[in-house]
Design an enzyme around this catalytic site. Sequence first.
Site, mmCIF file in Angstrom:
data_model
loop_
_atom_site.group_PDB
_atom_site.id
_atom_site.type_symbol
_atom_site.label_atom_id
_atom_site.label_comp_id
_atom_site.label_asym_id
_atom_site.label_seq_id
_atom_site.Cartn_x
_atom_site.Cartn_y
_atom_site.Cartn_z
ATOM 1 C CE LYS A 67 19.546 32.096 130.068
ATOM 2 N NZ LYS A 67 19.881 32.961 128.903
ATOM 3 N NE ARG A 111 24.877 33.310 127.810
ATOM 4 C CZ ARG A 111 23.901 32.947 126.995
ATOM 5 N NH1 ARG A 111 24.166 32.601 125.745
ATOM 6 N NH2 ARG A 111 22.639 32.947 127.390
ATOM 7 C CG HIS A 138 17.383 44.667 124.357
ATOM 8 N ND1 HIS A 138 17.629 45.884 124.950
ATOM 9 C CD2 HIS A 138 17.926 43.722 125.177
ATOM 10 C CE1 HIS A 138 18.293 45.695 126.080
ATOM 11 N NE2 HIS A 138 18.485 44.401 126.239
ATOM 12 C CD GLN A 139 21.609 39.892 123.193
ATOM 13 O OE1 GLN A 139 21.012 40.114 124.246
ATOM 14 N NE2 GLN A 139 22.928 39.884 123.118
ATOM 15 C CG ASN A 160 14.864 43.799 112.033
ATOM 16 O OD1 ASN A 160 15.197 42.741 112.558
ATOM 17 N ND2 ASN A 160 13.921 44.569 112.536
ATOM 18 C CB SER A 199 12.241 36.248 118.486
ATOM 19 O OG SER A 199 11.511 37.309 117.888
ATOM 20 C CG MET A 219 23.869 34.580 118.682
ATOM 21 S SD MET A 219 24.516 33.367 119.833
ATOM 22 C CE MET A 219 26.270 33.515 119.523
ATOM 23 N N GLY A 220 19.559 33.083 118.765
ATOM 24 C CA GLY A 220 18.110 33.234 118.765
ATOM 25 C C GLY A 220 17.431 31.935 118.386
ATOM 26 C CB THR A 221 13.910 31.190 117.544
ATOM 27 O OG1 THR A 221 13.747 32.308 116.678
ATOM 28 C CG2 THR A 221 13.332 31.536 118.902
#
Length: 221
Positions: A67, A111, A138-139, A160, A199, A219-221
Amino acid sequence: MVIVPEGMIADLLTREASFAAVETVFAAMAAGAAYNFPVVREAIGHEDALYGFKGGFDRAGNVLGLKAGGYWPNNLEKHGLINHQSTVFLFDPDTGRVSAMVGGNYLTALRTAAAASVSIKHLARRDAKVLGMIGAGHQATFQLRAALETRDFDKVIGWNYHPEMLPNLAKVAADMDVPFEAVDLPGLVAADVIITITSSFAPTLLAEHVSPGTHIACMGT
């Protein structure tokens, strides 16, 4: 070579199929029959973007691919596009010839959510009832929906950096008939499972925010 544009992916790939594919390849990785290559990820010095490559080979499924893509933090504000942009390339493992180019944005969203939900299915406590969310972009909506489809949670709690985005989570929870509550970070101690999807480069989830036995899917950074 097969070319599958981004606009066709939603009609071709379901959340259920994504979950099954990720679960299968995780099992192959655990058995030593599939592996990822080292990730290449760099700041390109333009638009504050991060760009890179993630590849791997699934010997059990005879799938070779990568990817290419990354994170453009100004996309939504400047161009009305999601900040993550990617394209998937598949290759014939026997010859090395390219066999497919596939739009990777929606595929990546499914995914990424499937990876977290597979971990919840196999690793979270069976009596887990409260799902905690860090991130509401979004994710995060994909992560939340996949988790709620995997386990019967009684409640979702969320935090958040930008609280005005928490209604994104509340809407998904409402769609799944699960109550939602916004909490501060210490309030996440009530969670049995915590999904992080941000992020941010700053530390967010600390030890004092997590109860013993909590499953964490980062997940993410």
